[in-house]
Structures are given as structure tokens and as C-alpha cells.
Write an enzyme that holds these catalytic residues in place. Structure first.
Site, PDB file in Angstrom:
ATOM      1  N   GLU A 292       0.828  -1.203   0.000  1.00  0.00           N
ATOM      2  CA  GLU A 292       0.000   0.000   0.000  1.00  0.00           C
ATOM      3  C   GLU A 292       0.865   1.257   0.000  1.00  0.00           C
ATOM      4  O   GLU A 292       0.463   2.298  -0.498  1.00  0.00           O
ATOM      5  CB  GLU A 292      -0.930  -0.007   1.220  1.00  0.00           C
ATOM      6  CG  GLU A 292      -2.326   0.480   0.882  1.00  0.00           C
ATOM      7  CD  GLU A 292      -3.330   0.238   1.994  1.00  0.00           C
ATOM      8  OE1 GLU A 292      -4.441  -0.192   1.671  1.00  0.00           O
ATOM      9  OE2 GLU A 292      -3.030   0.477   3.173  1.00  0.00           O
ATOM     10  N   HIS A 321       8.534 -26.340   0.050  1.00  0.00           N
ATOM     11  CA  HIS A 321       7.709 -27.370  -0.586  1.00  0.00           C
ATOM     12  C   HIS A 321       6.524 -26.743  -1.303  1.00  0.00           C
ATOM     13  O   HIS A 321       5.528 -27.411  -1.570  1.00  0.00           O
ATOM     14  CB  HIS A 321       7.250 -28.376   0.471  1.00  0.00           C
ATOM     15  CG  HIS A 321       8.401 -28.972   1.209  1.00  0.00           C
ATOM     16  ND1 HIS A 321       9.031 -30.127   0.792  1.00  0.00           N
ATOM     17  CD2 HIS A 321       9.096 -28.524   2.289  1.00  0.00           C
ATOM     18  CE1 HIS A 321      10.042 -30.387   1.610  1.00  0.00           C
ATOM     19  NE2 HIS A 321      10.113 -29.429   2.510  1.00  0.00           N
ATOM     20  N   LYS A 432     -13.964   1.690  -3.290  1.00  0.00           N
ATOM     21  CA  LYS A 432     -14.750   2.015  -2.094  1.00  0.00           C
ATOM     22  C   LYS A 432     -15.967   2.855  -2.473  1.00  0.00           C
ATOM     23  O   LYS A 432     -17.063   2.644  -1.974  1.00  0.00           O
ATOM     24  CB  LYS A 432     -13.887   2.850  -1.141  1.00  0.00           C
ATOM     25  CG  LYS A 432     -13.214   2.107  -0.047  1.00  0.00           C
ATOM     26  CD  LYS A 432     -12.741   3.143   0.985  1.00  0.00           C
ATOM     27  CE  LYS A 432     -11.512   2.716   1.693  1.00  0.00           C
ATOM     28  NZ  LYS A 432     -10.884   3.787   2.462  1.00  0.00           N
TER      29      LYS A 432
HETATM   30  O1  PA5 Z   1      -2.782   1.761   5.919  1.00  0.00           O
HETATM   31  C1  PA5 Z   1      -3.920   2.189   5.781  1.00  0.00           C
HETATM   32  O2  PA5 Z   1      -4.179   3.391   5.876  1.00  0.00           O
HETATM   33  C2  PA5 Z   1      -5.063   1.253   5.515  1.00  0.00           C
HETATM   34  O3  PA5 Z   1      -4.675  -0.026   5.153  1.00  0.00           O
HETATM   35  C3  PA5 Z   1      -5.939   1.166   6.745  1.00  0.00           C
HETATM   36  O4  PA5 Z   1      -5.233   0.613   7.805  1.00  0.00           O
HETATM   37  C4  PA5 Z   1      -7.202   0.350   6.498  1.00  0.00           C
HETATM   38  O5  PA5 Z   1      -7.834   0.763   5.335  1.00  0.00           O
HETATM   39  C5  PA5 Z   1      -8.145   0.521   7.667  1.00  0.00           C
HETATM   40  O6  PA5 Z   1      -8.443   1.870   7.848  1.00  0.00           O
HETATM   41  P1  PA5 Z   1      -8.981   2.433   9.197  1.00  0.00           P
HETATM   42  O7  PA5 Z   1      -7.952   2.238  10.240  1.00  0.00           O
HETATM   43  O8  PA5 Z   1      -9.237   3.881   8.921  1.00  0.00           O
HETATM   44  O9  PA5 Z   1     -10.236   1.704   9.515  1.00  0.00           O
END
Ligand code: PA5
Length: 466
Positions: A292, A321, A432
Site C-alpha cells: 500500500e 515445498h 470504495k
Molecule cells: O494503511 C492504511 O491506511 C489502511 O490499510 C488502513 O489501515 C485500512 O484501510 C483501515 O483503515 P482504518 O484504520 O481507517 O479503519
């Protein structure tokens, strides 16, 4: 690379260099990276200094450690189960902590002490079973969401709140805590409205960099784990990662070797492979952090670059494996980072045997694991397939904290080296928006129509069915 006495951790990158493998980096290539590494580190630390980047100083927050410990100490003894509602960065780090420090997840129910459950996904398979097995009177729910509005978490919050209310009536509020943005968001509003216990995810720390805040540490404290040790290990690694000498900065080396192997040698896949079951969940946390943060369409100037190394989780020796055949003979597009744990709490001696198994007699299971790591690493190197090894003395709170910080800092530095913003995630917004439309969220009416129209005119002839 040395750290304070309790922490023994080293990054060995010989097998990523030409001296160690024909597929390695030239010493000159590596040395030439010193100025760009320095610029990248300076850029990261400038954001730390001006307060826009909070993760670096999080381990030094002594007040947080104390507040967490105080809260954990006040949780009533009858609370046997903690239901953590969160996803992505609000769950993966906690799972990594539990996996490393609380013992094998398979044995959760066989252990005394408080259990931490992480249903994570909005697939009801796990949560429904948990709500069937747990008792509201013995459970505390902890909703974790930086934004406070993540749809999967919000849905679980509503389900679990109703379950608690049914069991406890108005007292449900005593068994519901939140970790969220200090000021804004639906979870913060819910906490205010019902006077729920609430902890902050600092505004300048993104979800995937938040494991060393209340996000990961509050569940750990409630499980009776050594939170202070995690913070100590992370703080010590944070100090070391300030070094402007590339060769003495482990996060710098991880970032530079990975990005150079990608840029110069086309190795755009990064495999993280601990030889330790206790670090299995750390690989999933790393995958989210790396993917990410570093997978981005545009660079900082707005130019299309579509860059990003693909992280792949693996576990030794299990994946010898499974995936190793591909790593060993498939495309030369990978670099591996092994994690080698020196001291383990337990080993099993292998009894003497006759016949075909005779060679194993007198060894131990750990001896087998060690031989497999060393053999695999060398075989890869001889064939020109580079790897690095993070060596840690043991899997304990301090070393885990140090590992978290090491990968976080490496990610931040790699983001600078790729010249992208490692701290946003614009790519997840499009999907989203469409999902919100389908769920009827106000303001997303157009999105619903977009999905319905697109699905209505999708070609129907490309479908094979029973
Ligand atoms: O790293 C990030 O920002 C995302 O992966 C969030 O952790 C994830 O989308 C969850 O978001 P939130 O903590 O706002 O619920």
C-alpha cells in the site's frame, strides 16, 4: 550493525552483492547510492521534525505506554476475551504481535489468560462463530479504525454492539472501547456520545504504520504481553536508523538494496521469508505495509510511473515445498529477505534411527530448520538469485519491536527513493466509492447507478458455468 545489549539484530546482505552472488549488486552501484540514500533519509526525517510524519517518534511516547498499561490493569478480571474489530493496518500488526509473543494461534483456546480475537474481514464466517462461542459478560470489544468510518469495521461494530447490548443492556458501554482519530470520525463521535473508553491514533500516523501505537499495543497489553519491551526495541532501532552512513543503517540498506535490485536488475518482487512460525503473521503485516505504501501510479511531480515492488509472504521451511521451486527456477525477478532466529524457546531432539532416516539421529528439529535455511540461501545465491537475511537473537518483545520499526523505516526510505508518496493510498478509493453507492450511502447515489449501468451492459458471452 550493533544495537544495545538486549537487542541483537543484524542485516546480512552479502548474498545481494556481486561478491556473494552473480546476481548481486556491484559494490560501486551500492556506494553510488550513498547520496540518494542520504537525501531520502533527510526527507523522511524532515517530515518527522516538522510533525507531518509521526511513526518515527511513536516508540518514544512514554505517556502512551503508561496509559495503555493503566487501562489494561483496569479491565475486569472476568473479561476473558477481547474482540478486536478492525481491518488492514488496524488489525494486521496486532495479529503479528499475538502470533509472535502469545504463542501458536492454533493453541489459543488451550492457553490460560485472556484471548485476543481478530475477525478482521467482513466475511461473517469467523465473527458469527465467535459470537456463538463467546459470552457478552466475559468479553470486551475494541473497535480500531484510524478514520473511524471503514465500512467493514463499521458493519462489525454495529453487529457486536447489538450483541453486547442484548447481553448486558445499558452496561454495554463498559465493555466497548475504541482506538481512532483523536478528533474526528464516526467512531470518535460514538465514543463521545456513549462515553466509551477511547485511545488515539495520532493524526500523523497512517494505518499501516500504526502498530506501535494503541492500535497494536492496547490489545497486546490486555493479553498481558510486554508492551514496554516492544517500544524499547523499536526505539532502539529508530535510533540506529537515523545513521546517515548507508552501510550502518539497516533500514537504509534494506531500502537501497531492494530498490537498486528493482531498478537495475528488474527484480520487482520482494519475498519475506522468516524461518519461524512465530513470524508468519509478520509477513502479512509486511505485505500490506510494502504494497500500500510503495505501489503508486504517479510520482511526486504527478508523472505516471506505475511503480511498486510486489511483496510476497513465505515461510521457511514450509514454502520450500510450495513456492521455492518458482523462486529457484522461475523468472529472475525476485529478491528474498530471510529472517533467521538464533535462539528459540523450545527444540525437539530427534531420536537415533536406523536405515534411511539414520542421518537425522542426534540432530534436532531446529537443526533441520537451520540446515534448510543455509542450504536454500546458498543454492539461490549460486544461481544468481539474491537475498538478504535479517538475523535476530530471539523472537521476544524487543526484537519484534525492532523488526516492526526496521520495516517501517525501510518503507519510508524506499518511498523517497522511488520518489512517490508512501503515506497515501488513492488507489483504494475508486472501489470504495462504488461499494458505498451499492450500500446506499448518502452522497454516493451516482456510484450506484454507475455500477448497475456497467453491469447491465457487460458482455455476457464470456462465461463458463456448470
Ligand atoms: O494503511 C492504511 O491506511 C489502511 O490499510 C488502513 O489501515 C485500512 O484501510 C483501515 O483503515 P482504518 O484504520 O481507517 O479503519
Amino acid at each position: 550493525m550493533l544495537a544495545p545489549p538486549m537487542l541483537k539484530i543484524a542485516l546480512d546482505y552479502a548474498y545481494a552483492m556481486r561478491d556473494g552472488t552473480p546476481g548481486g549488486l556491484d559494490r560501486v552501484e551500492f556506494d553510488r547510492a550513498q547520496p540518494s540514500f542520504e537525501a531520502a533519509l533527510d526527507a523522511v526525517l524532515a517530515k518527522v521534525t516538522d510533525g507531518t510524519l509521526g511513526f518515527w517518534d511513536a516508540p518514544a511516547d512514554a505517556a502512551l505506554g503508561k496509559a495503555i498499561a493503566d487501562f489494561a490493569a483496569r479491565v475486569p478480571a472476568e473479561v476473558e476475551d477481547v474482540l478486536v474489530l478492525g481491518i488492514g493496518g488496524s488489525s494486521l500488526g496486532t495479529r503479528a504481535i499475538m502470533n509472535a509473543l502469545a504463542g501458536p494461534p492454533e493453541l489459543t483456546y488451550a492457553r490460560p489468560g485472556r484471548r485476543i480475537h481478530l475477525p478482521d474481514n467482513s466475511d461473517p464466517w469467523v465473527l458469527a462463530e465467535l459470537l456463538r462461542l463467546l459470552a457478552p459478560g466475559k468479553t470486551l470489544a475494541l473497535a480500531v479504525s484510524k478514520s473511524g468510518g471503514t465500512v467493514e469495521t463499521a458493519a462489525q461494530v454495529l453487529v457486536v454492539r447489538e450483541w453486547l447490548e442484548k447481553g448486558l443492556g445499558a452496561k454495554w458501554t463498559e465493555r466497548f472501547a475504541v482506538v481512532t482519530d483523536p478528533n474526528v470520525g464516526p467512531l470518535r463521535e460514538m465514543a463521545r456520545a456513549h462515553d466509551l473508553a477511547a485511545f488515539d491514533v495520532p493524526s500523523n500516523i497512517g494505518g499501516r504504520f500504526s502498530v506501535l501505537t494503541a492500535v497494536g499495543l492496547l490489545p497486546a497489553a490486555m493479553a498481558g504481553l510486554d508492551v514496554a519491551g516492544v517500544l524499547r526495541g523499536a526505539a532502539s532501532m529508530a535510533e540506529q536508523c537515523r545513521s546517515r552512513q548507508l552501510a550502518s543503517n539497516p533500514a537504509g540498506v534494506l531500502a537501497v538494496v531492494s530498490t537498486l535490485q528493482h531498478r537495475l536488475h528488474g527484480r520487482n518482487i520482494h519475498v519475506l521469508m522468516p524461518y519461524a512460525d512465530s513470524l508468519r503473521s509478520l509477513t502479512a503485516w509486511f505485505v500490506q505495509l510494502w504494497a500500500e505504501s510503495l505501489g503508486k501510479r504517479t510520482d511526486r511531480a504527478g508523472r505516471t510511473v506505475e511503480v511498486g515492488p510486489t511483496p510476497v509472504p513465505a515461510i521457511g521451511a514450509t514454502d520450500q515445498h510450495a513456492q521455492m521451486q518458482l523462486f529457484m527456477e522461475g523468472p529472475r525477478d525476485k529478491i528474498l529477505t530471510f529472517i533467521d532466529v538464533k535462539e528459540r524457546p523450545v527444540d525437539l531432539p530427534i531420536p537415533k534411527a536406523d536405515g534411511a532416516f539414520g542421518y537425522l539421529g542426534g540432530h534436532t528439529l531446529l537443526g533441520v530448520l537451520d540446515a534448510e535455511l543455509r542450504g536454500t540461501r546458498l543454492a539461490l545465491a549460486r544461481d544468481g538469485r539474491p537475498s538478504m537475511t535479517v538475523e535476530i537473537e530471539r523472537v521476544d518483545a524487543e526484537h519484534l519491536g525492532a523488526l516492526f520499526f526496521l520495516f517501517e523505516a525501510a518503507t519510508a526510505i524506499a518511498g523517497e527513493l522511488y520518489d512517490i508518496n508512501a503515506f497515501d493510498q488513492p488507489g483504494v478509493e475508486a472501489g470504495k466509492r462504488l461499494a458505498f453507492g451499492l450500500l446506499g450511502r448518502k452522497g454516493f447515489e451516482d456510484a450506484r447507478k454507475e455500477v448497475e449501468d456497467a453491469e447491465a451492459c457487460r458482455p455476457t458471452s464470456y462465461r463458463v458455468a456448470t
